[in-house]
Design an enzyme around this catalytic site. Sequence first.
Site, PDB file in Angstrom:
ATOM      1  CG  ASP A   1     -10.911  13.313 -16.547  1.00 16.21           C
ATOM      2  OD1 ASP A   1     -10.278  12.772 -17.477  1.00 16.21           O
ATOM      3  OD2 ASP A   1     -11.715  12.704 -15.817  1.00 16.21           O
TER       4      ASP A   1
ATOM      5  CE  LYS B   1     -13.400   4.727 -19.489  1.00 19.18           C
ATOM      6  NZ  LYS B   1     -13.264   5.011 -18.095  1.00 19.18           N
TER       7      LYS B   1
ATOM      8  NE  ARG C   1      -3.264  -0.922   2.981  1.00 19.05           N
ATOM      9  CZ  ARG C   1      -2.890  -0.513   4.193  1.00 19.05           C
ATOM     10  NH1 ARG C   1      -2.650   0.763   4.411  1.00 19.05           N
ATOM     11  NH2 ARG C   1      -2.769  -1.368   5.188  1.00 19.05           N
TER      12      ARG C   1
ATOM     13  CE1 TYR D   1     -18.485   7.594 -16.479  1.00 18.01           C
ATOM     14  CE2 TYR D   1     -17.252   7.851 -14.435  1.00 18.01           C
ATOM     15  CZ  TYR D   1     -18.038   7.086 -15.278  1.00 18.01           C
ATOM     16  OH  TYR D   1     -18.375   5.814 -14.912  1.00 18.01           O
TER      17      TYR D   1
HETATM   18  C1  LIG Z   1     -13.475  11.294 -18.331  1.00 13.90           C
HETATM   19  C2  LIG Z   1     -13.550  10.222 -17.289  1.00 13.90           C
HETATM   20  N1  LIG Z   1     -12.993  10.437 -16.090  1.00 13.90           N
HETATM   21  C3  LIG Z   1     -13.038   9.505 -15.119  1.00 13.90           C
HETATM   22  C4  LIG Z   1     -13.674   8.293 -15.317  1.00 13.90           C
HETATM   23  C5  LIG Z   1     -13.723   7.264 -14.216  1.00 13.90           C
HETATM   24  O1  LIG Z   1     -12.773   6.273 -14.476  1.00 13.90           O
HETATM   25  P1  LIG Z   1     -12.879   4.744 -13.984  1.00 13.90           P
HETATM   26  O2  LIG Z   1     -14.046   4.127 -14.689  1.00 13.90           O
HETATM   27  O3  LIG Z   1     -11.548   4.185 -14.371  1.00 13.90           O
HETATM   28  O4  LIG Z   1     -13.071   4.787 -12.509  1.00 13.90           O
HETATM   29  C6  LIG Z   1     -14.255   8.022 -16.562  1.00 13.90           C
HETATM   30  C7  LIG Z   1     -14.920   6.739 -16.816  1.00 13.90           C
HETATM   31  O5  LIG Z   1     -15.563   6.556 -17.825  1.00 13.90           O
HETATM   32  C8  LIG Z   1     -14.183   9.016 -17.569  1.00 13.90           C
HETATM   33  O6  LIG Z   1     -14.737   8.847 -18.784  1.00 13.90           O
END
Ligand SMILES: Cc1ncc(COP(=O)(O)O)c(C=O)c1O
Length: 386
Positions: free
Chosen positions: A197, A222, A78, A132
């Site tokens: 992001d 992704k 961790r 998101y």
């Molecule tokens: C732009 C964006 N940020 C954060 C996330 C969250 O990521 P995770 O699904 O890996 O937790 C997503 C998920 O689709 C996303 O599209």
Amino acid sequence: MFTLRGMDVRMGTRSTTRALDTEAVHAGRDDLARQGLHAPPIDLSTTYPAFDSRGEAARIDAFAATGAQPDGPPVYGRLGNPTTARFETALARLEGTETAVAFASGMAALSAVLLARGSMGLRHVVAVRPLYGCSDHLLTAGLLGSEVTWTDPAGVADALRPDTGLVLVESPANPTLAEVDLRALAHACGSVPLLVDNTFATPVLQRPAEHGARLVLHSATKYLGGHGDVLAGVVACDEEFAGRLRQIRFATGGVLHPLAGYLLLRGLSTLPVRVRAASASAAELARRLTADPRVARVHYPRVGGAMVSFEVHGDPHEVIAGVRLITPAVSLGSVDSLIQHPASISHRIVDAGDRRAAGVDDRLLRLSVGLEDVEDLWADLDGALG
Ligand SMILES: Cc1ncc(COP(=O)(O)O)c(C=O)c1O
């Protein structure tokens, strides 16, 4: 120089000028040849023998004080893992930040940032929609004790308060691909950290830290992983903020599995090639969709990328039901193409009024373009549009 299994690994002095494509293949691996290795080793240890328990205690104290990665041998999974550390090093190089901290998912990464600021009494977040769906929900529901003010980029400066700990944007945003002038926004934030992001653009197309963002977040699930088989998140940032994030990760346990760290490092090596190839197909599909009378509106960002969103005149559910090659599935950024209906799936958790006000039309479809031949993709879309 970085520390790996107790060794100080000296980065070649010429490495600072390496191009992104070169970094994608070599960053986080600079020590391998000297160790007689080609592929990076996977270290699955959860704990590490320490016969010098006084020395280990001192390392734990140092970590507790600053969150700096302990010198010497690793302590416990961790606190950090050598395989995951390679991915963190590589991603930081690509994003142009001092360091990066990996988490079990993108949501775990965002949660750690919110906890890091909230624990300092800075619970107020200024955010720009759309985000998101789950990121929106995390803030709106105040699940981690944060309070959010939603605004547009021009309203950010006025929305800041003495207890504002974070400004949060996606650019291009999920799912409308709306873009923000990151440099202007970073200026408007003043001393408040701006988190961008960068999941959709990836460092191949945009490096937010160069525009003044202090934190760059990825759902590494992704494009960074790129093959739809790893759930992960990462925050690229300066060492000071990373120390706090490591402490939160240690205390709350949202660590990445080392096998995932390995797959992400491997994914990074093809990231530039994958993103450019898929982006070329996406731009072509956006062009054809724009000219198609069955399509009301197409969203494709100036920065480019492999995501295309479009509003249909007909029933979006019929399009989802009609694809044969493209997979109808949530998520994005894989080698194969995926399509989904944000109002039903990825952004369902957002209040319908807020969703529509953010430009997420009920007839919007979000397409993640993969590496298939563009003519095959068009044939599938053409058939599905019926
Ligand atoms: C732009 C964006 N940020 C954060 C996330 C969250 O990521 P995770 O699904 O890996 O937790 C997503 C998920 O689709 C996303 O599209």
